[in-house]
Design an enzyme around this catalytic site. Structure first.
Site, mmCIF file in Angstrom:
data_model
loop_
_atom_site.group_PDB
_atom_site.id
_atom_site.type_symbol
_atom_site.label_atom_id
_atom_site.label_comp_id
_atom_site.label_asym_id
_atom_site.label_seq_id
_atom_site.Cartn_x
_atom_site.Cartn_y
_atom_site.Cartn_z
ATOM 1 N N CYS A 128 0.846 -1.194 0.000
ATOM 2 C CA CYS A 128 0.000 0.000 0.000
ATOM 3 C C CYS A 128 0.892 1.260 0.000
ATOM 4 C CB CYS A 128 -0.954 -0.039 1.181
ATOM 5 S SG CYS A 128 -2.234 1.258 1.123
ATOM 6 N N ASP B 155 -9.346 -4.973 -5.976
ATOM 7 C CA ASP B 155 -8.852 -3.960 -5.046
ATOM 8 C C ASP B 155 -9.676 -2.679 -5.196
ATOM 9 O OD1 ASP B 155 -7.391 -2.207 -3.467
ATOM 10 O OD2 ASP B 155 -5.462 -3.041 -4.082
ATOM 11 N N HIS C 90 -7.604 -5.727 -1.554
ATOM 12 C CA HIS C 90 -6.412 -4.983 -1.155
ATOM 13 C C HIS C 90 -5.650 -5.667 -0.020
ATOM 14 C CE1 HIS C 90 -3.986 -1.358 -0.867
ATOM 15 N NE2 HIS C 90 -4.182 -1.333 0.443
#
Length: 368
Positions: free
Chosen positions: A156, A313, A342
């Site tokens: 991320c 995602d 995600h």
């Protein structure tokens, strides 16, 4: 049809089903009561480790090896997560731990914890995290491992930070770079809900930072949950309700919920930069992001690159992650798209069968 034609009632079977349902309801009620009174605790981040370095709120951990020296890989790996979440998602719980998996495959594993910023940390931005703090953690790892070359894995926003590092410090020993669901390219202003929210003229990021200093974790958590409000505020609890009689499901739910609700504040300067220079102006991909008086040029990245994206995602859509493949200078680079979301691709029930083996197989060839 007469009454004599009706199928006979199987009282024995009905009684058996009734007893099973009563037993299930009893278990569910007991579990619900224990949850409501906070009598169930789940341990997270349990793999044994030692702290080897600290700076301000940051901590660098080394996990104790799990295999004999002759079975260990030559290249250590440093795990870097986002600024707004706890990094123990890499080591959620025994049996569902990427750290545990790496250790059992012979890797020397290090984890960087950014810590919880205080008011005095509101001025830190991405230059600080990528080019001041991260390099110091890298040097501490190199000293401890006695190895110059290393692998770095960013997830991320952590992937954005390590990407900047890789572009600005290409000769500091980084051999392998793994990006997980990396937010890099923000050119598609309609590509995600976050893009639509943050690019509106009504989102006054300057006032938000002025009011709070560090953006509160509750604000970030609310924004993440509102991406899928029905699933996050209703669906997840319905799933728990339907499985209250299954301790394994409840434990897994509690571990994940512990992490989801255990967030930290976003340093104010970094948040403003994230909104303005990344989401709105897309400076990194447009070769306009300046740090240390120089342009952060993705073409300078030379490390072997593995870019992992998730097909569902909703936080970092694929359009934000794919295009880096055409910009880096890496000769050895690979893109993998996995089924999942995600976070789910790395901690979901299928992670140990899909994502982890694929990543480890790629890394193993480049770690000796």
């Amino acid at each position: 049809m007469t009454s004599s034609d009706a199928a006979p009632i199987d009282l024995e079977r009905m009684t058996e089903q009734l007893l099973k349902e009563i037993e299930r309801t009893t278990k569910s009620s007991d579990m619900a009561a224990r949850l409501a009174t906070n009598r169930i605790k789940v341990a997270v981040g349990q793999t044994p480790k030692e702290q080897i370095w600290a700076l301000n709120k940051m901590r660098l951990y080394h996990y104790y090896p799990q295999v004999p020296p002759e079975q260990r890989k030559a290249v250590p790996i440093l795990l870097v997560f986002a600024l707004i979440n706890r990094p123990y998602i890499f080591d959620l719980r025994p049996g569902n731990s990427f750290v545990e998996y790496l250790l059992h495959h012979g890797y020397e594993v290090y984890l960087l914890d950014w810590g919880t910023p205080g008011p005095e940390d509101a001025g830190y931005d991405f230059e600080d995290f990528s080019l001041k703090f991260l390099p110091r953690a890298v040097r501490a790892m190199q000293r401890h491992s006695k190895k110059r070359e290393f692998t770095m894995l960013g997830w991320c926003i952590g992937a954005t930070i390590v990407t900047i590092y890789a572009a600005m410090r290409p000769d500091d020993g980084l051999r392998n770079l793994i990006l997980l669901t990396a937010p890099i390219d923000f050119s598609d202003k309609e590509g995600s809900t976050f893009s639509r929210w943050l690019n509106t003229e009504y989102y006054n990021v300057d006032e938000l930072v002025r009011q709070f200093g560090n953006v509160p974790s509750t604000v970030i958590e609310y924004g993440n949950k509102m991406l899928k409000p029905v699933e996050n505020y209703i669906g997840t609890y319905l799933k728990l309700w339907d499985n209250l009689d299954n301790p394994a499901v409840v434990e897994a739910w509690l571990a994940m919920n512990t992490w989801v609700t255990d967030n930290v504040d976003f340093p104010g300067a970094a948040f403003r930069q994230w909104v303005v220079e990344f989401f709105r102006e897309n400076r990194l991909m447009e070769n306009k992001l300046m740090m240390e008086g120089r342009i952060v040029d993705l073409a300078n990245i030379k490390a072997n690159l593995l870019n992992v994206i998730a097909d569902k995602d909703h936080i970092v859509p694929n359009c934000q992650s794919r295009s880096i493949m055409d910009r880096v200078g890496s000769k050895d680079k690979k893109l993998i798209e996995l089924k999942g979301g995600h976070i789910g691709i790395m901690v979901g029930s299928g992670a140990s069968k899909r994502a982890w083996p694929l990543m480890e197989a790629w890394l193993s060839e480049r770690s000796n």
